[in-house]
Design a protein around this motif. Structure first.
Motif, PDB file in Angstrom:
ATOM      1  N   TYR A 235      -2.388   4.791   2.693  1.00 27.38           N
ATOM      2  CA  TYR A 235      -1.315   4.441   1.771  1.00 27.38           C
ATOM      3  C   TYR A 235      -0.101   5.323   2.083  1.00 27.38           C
ATOM      4  O   TYR A 235      -0.258   6.540   2.280  1.00 27.38           O
ATOM      5  CB  TYR A 235      -1.741   4.648   0.322  1.00 27.38           C
ATOM      6  CG  TYR A 235      -2.850   3.715  -0.126  1.00 27.38           C
ATOM      7  CD1 TYR A 235      -2.571   2.523  -0.779  1.00 27.38           C
ATOM      8  CD2 TYR A 235      -4.192   4.034   0.111  1.00 27.38           C
ATOM      9  CE1 TYR A 235      -3.588   1.665  -1.184  1.00 27.38           C
ATOM     10  CE2 TYR A 235      -5.208   3.192  -0.296  1.00 27.38           C
ATOM     11  CZ  TYR A 235      -4.900   2.015  -0.951  1.00 27.38           C
ATOM     12  OH  TYR A 235      -5.909   1.158  -1.343  1.00 27.38           O
TER      13      TYR A 235
ATOM     14  N   MET B 212      -0.602   4.235  -7.767  1.00 26.51           N
ATOM     15  CA  MET B 212      -0.244   3.064  -6.968  1.00 26.51           C
ATOM     16  C   MET B 212       0.200   1.931  -7.887  1.00 26.51           C
ATOM     17  O   MET B 212      -0.071   1.958  -9.101  1.00 26.51           O
ATOM     18  CB  MET B 212      -1.443   2.616  -6.113  1.00 26.51           C
ATOM     19  CG  MET B 212      -2.640   2.140  -6.905  1.00 26.51           C
ATOM     20  SD  MET B 212      -4.012   1.566  -5.845  1.00 26.51           S
ATOM     21  CE  MET B 212      -4.404   3.056  -4.939  1.00 26.51           C
TER      22      MET B 212
ATOM     23  N   LYS C 273       0.842  -1.195   0.000  1.00 28.29           N
ATOM     24  CA  LYS C 273       0.000   0.000   0.000  1.00 28.29           C
ATOM     25  C   LYS C 273       0.878   1.246   0.000  1.00 28.29           C
ATOM     26  O   LYS C 273       1.026   1.942   1.006  1.00 28.29           O
ATOM     27  CB  LYS C 273      -0.934  -0.015   1.202  1.00 28.29           C
ATOM     28  CG  LYS C 273      -2.022  -1.079   1.106  1.00 28.29           C
ATOM     29  CD  LYS C 273      -3.038  -0.924   2.201  1.00 28.29           C
ATOM     30  CE  LYS C 273      -4.202  -1.908   2.029  1.00 28.29           C
ATOM     31  NZ  LYS C 273      -5.242  -1.720   3.051  1.00 28.29           N
TER      32      LYS C 273
ATOM     33  N   VAL D 161       2.067   4.732  -2.570  1.00 33.64           N
ATOM     34  CA  VAL D 161       1.660   5.560  -3.697  1.00 33.64           C
ATOM     35  C   VAL D 161       2.750   6.582  -3.998  1.00 33.64           C
ATOM     36  O   VAL D 161       3.574   6.923  -3.131  1.00 33.64           O
ATOM     37  CB  VAL D 161       0.327   6.300  -3.424  1.00 33.64           C
ATOM     38  CG1 VAL D 161      -0.828   5.327  -3.323  1.00 33.64           C
ATOM     39  CG2 VAL D 161       0.433   7.171  -2.186  1.00 33.64           C
TER      40      VAL D 161
ATOM     41  N   THR E 155      -1.308  -3.535  -6.190  1.00 33.44           N
ATOM     42  CA  THR E 155      -2.139  -2.914  -5.160  1.00 33.44           C
ATOM     43  C   THR E 155      -3.524  -2.585  -5.713  1.00 33.44           C
ATOM     44  O   THR E 155      -4.544  -2.779  -5.026  1.00 33.44           O
ATOM     45  CB  THR E 155      -1.456  -1.634  -4.646  1.00 33.44           C
ATOM     46  OG1 THR E 155      -0.116  -1.930  -4.259  1.00 33.44           O
ATOM     47  CG2 THR E 155      -2.205  -1.038  -3.482  1.00 33.44           C
TER      48      THR E 155
END
Length: 434
Positions: free
Chosen positions: A223, A244, A193, A195, A248
């Motif tokens: 995230y 992402m 998780k 980004v 994910t």
């Protein structure tokens, strides 16, 4: 031996003999030829004398042609130079970018929509000329908002675009980091998780550093932000998005397939890759894929040059028209001022064509001088502007050497009517007028 004299001359002159007649015949014919066709040198001398008789008028007359030819040479030269600069500074990112995506209109009714395979980047990497390739997708997150955990975004969530991509996407779109790092294949496989924020998305969320491992909420899921983009050349919407890894996105939003494949090719290979990529991805039915490829660089340059040249040639033609009208007006005025001279020449035996040719030569000389000076001014203008702008001047040699001849042609056309007008003047009428 006594030579027999010929019959006496009826006018009272000496008698002529056959020998004398034969010796005088070539002389008379030679004199007739001299009267009917003046020497070129004499014609040029008379024309130059007529042109130089009024220096101020000569300067003002040639000024129109100078401006016209200078405008033509300068504008076309600057147009070619500008087109060359556009080509030299042609956006390499756009020239080497190829995008492959499913054709939404290609499937028949009842058929399942075409989907890109997840291993599409691996298939395309085998093509010669591919430098980088990655997938990109837009995620449908419903009503979920993106919110900074620390509350620095004002305490309210932002409706930001959320996207997913493969690790090769960054190199394919020439992404540059402001801080942090990109996610990699490990993040993708583990469905971590994490980004990466586009620079505008980071500004809206109030995040400018990642050393403290800031986090954002997408809906109710946190995230970790591991990087912030500084610029993206290939796909500008990434600057406003939260990105992402594909793994994910599969787990969080059930992403079934990528939306598009971003390809960065070597310079000059984009057209070839655009033809081969659909076959590499979908060999059984490549027509179900659409390819967005850049136009050939030569075609772009040619199009730019033709557009600029059409505009500048129009401006130059208008200026040349003004210059030609100026020559015609001044030459016609000169004819009216020199009626007595024309009449005297006609009375002394000059034919109509002699008068017409003289005024035509005068007009051609004026046009040629204007074309020569205008070419010099146009070339200096092109080189000067290029030097100031730090450009490489580009000028067609045919235009530079042909413009003086163009000025002479303008003078020839402009002087046709005044020359005809001068040749039509009768000697008795001209002498009476004086």
């Amino acid at each position: 031996m006594v030579t027999q004299a010929g019959p006496p001359d009826p006018t009272g002159g000496p008698s002529t003999s056959p020998g004398a007649e034969s010796s005088s015949t070539p002389t008379r014919s030679r004199r007739r030829r001299l009267r009917s066709r003046p020497a070129v040198r004499d014609l040029l001398d008379e024309a130059l004398a007529g042109v130089a008789a009024r220096p101020t008028r000569l300067i003002l007359t040639t000024l129109g042609t100078v401006l016209g030819v200078a405008a033509l040479v300068g504008t076309v030269g600057l147009g070619q130079t500008a087109a060359g600069q556009i080509t030299q500074r042609f956006d390499l990112a756009a020239a080497t970018r190829v995008v492959v995506q499913p054709d939404d209109k290609g499937g028949q009714e009842g058929e399942a929509a075409t989907q890109l395979p997840w291993d599409a980047p691996d298939r395309i990497k085998r093509l010669n000329g591919v430098e980088a390739v990655g997938t990109v997708s837009s995620l449908h997150i419903g009503d979920d908002l993106v919110e900074n955990v620390t509350g620095l975004d004002g305490g309210t969530g932002k409706a930001l675009q959320v996207m997913a991509g493969s690790s090769g996407l960054w190199d394919a779109v020439r992404a540059v980091l402001r801080t942090g790092r990109f996610f990699d294949d490990g993040h993708d496989r583990r469905a971590d998780k994490v980004v990466v924020l586009g620079k505008h998305a980071a500004e809206r969320l109030g995040i400018n550093r990642v050393d403290s491992q800031p986090a954002v909420f997408i809906g109710d899921e946190p995230y970790t932000v591991i990087g912030i983009l500084d610029s993206v050349t290939g796909r500008a919407e990434l600057n406003d998005a939260v990105i992402m890894p594909n793994g994910t996105a599969k787990q969080a939003y059930d992403l079934e397939s990528p939306d598009a494949v971003e390809i960065r090719t070597a310079v000059g290979a984009a057209q070839l890759i655009a033809e081969q990529a659909p076959i590499a991805i979908e060999p059984n039915n490549p027509s179900t894929l659409t390819v967005d490829a850049p136009p050939k660089q030569g075609a772009v340059r040619k199009g730019v040059e033709s557009d600029l040249n059409a505009l500048f040639l129009l401006l130059g033609a208008v200026a040349l028209l003004v210059g030609g009208l100026g020559i015609a007006n001044v030459t016609l005025l000169s004819v009216l001022e020199r009626i007595s001279e024309i009449g005297l020449r006609r009375a002394l035996g000059a034919a109509r064509r002699h008068i017409a040719v003289q005024f035509l030569v005068e007009s051609v000389i004026v046009g040629f001088l204007g074309g020569l000076l205008g070419t010099a001014v146009g070339v200096i203008l092109t080189v000067g502007v290029s030097w100031v702008r730090d450009w490489t001047p580009i000028l067609d040699n045919r235009l530079a050497f042909g413009s003086p001849l163009l000025g002479a042609f303008i003078g020839l056309v402009a002087g046709t009517y005044p020359a005809w007008k001068a040749s039509a003047i009768q000697p008795i009428t001209a002498l009476r007028g004086t």
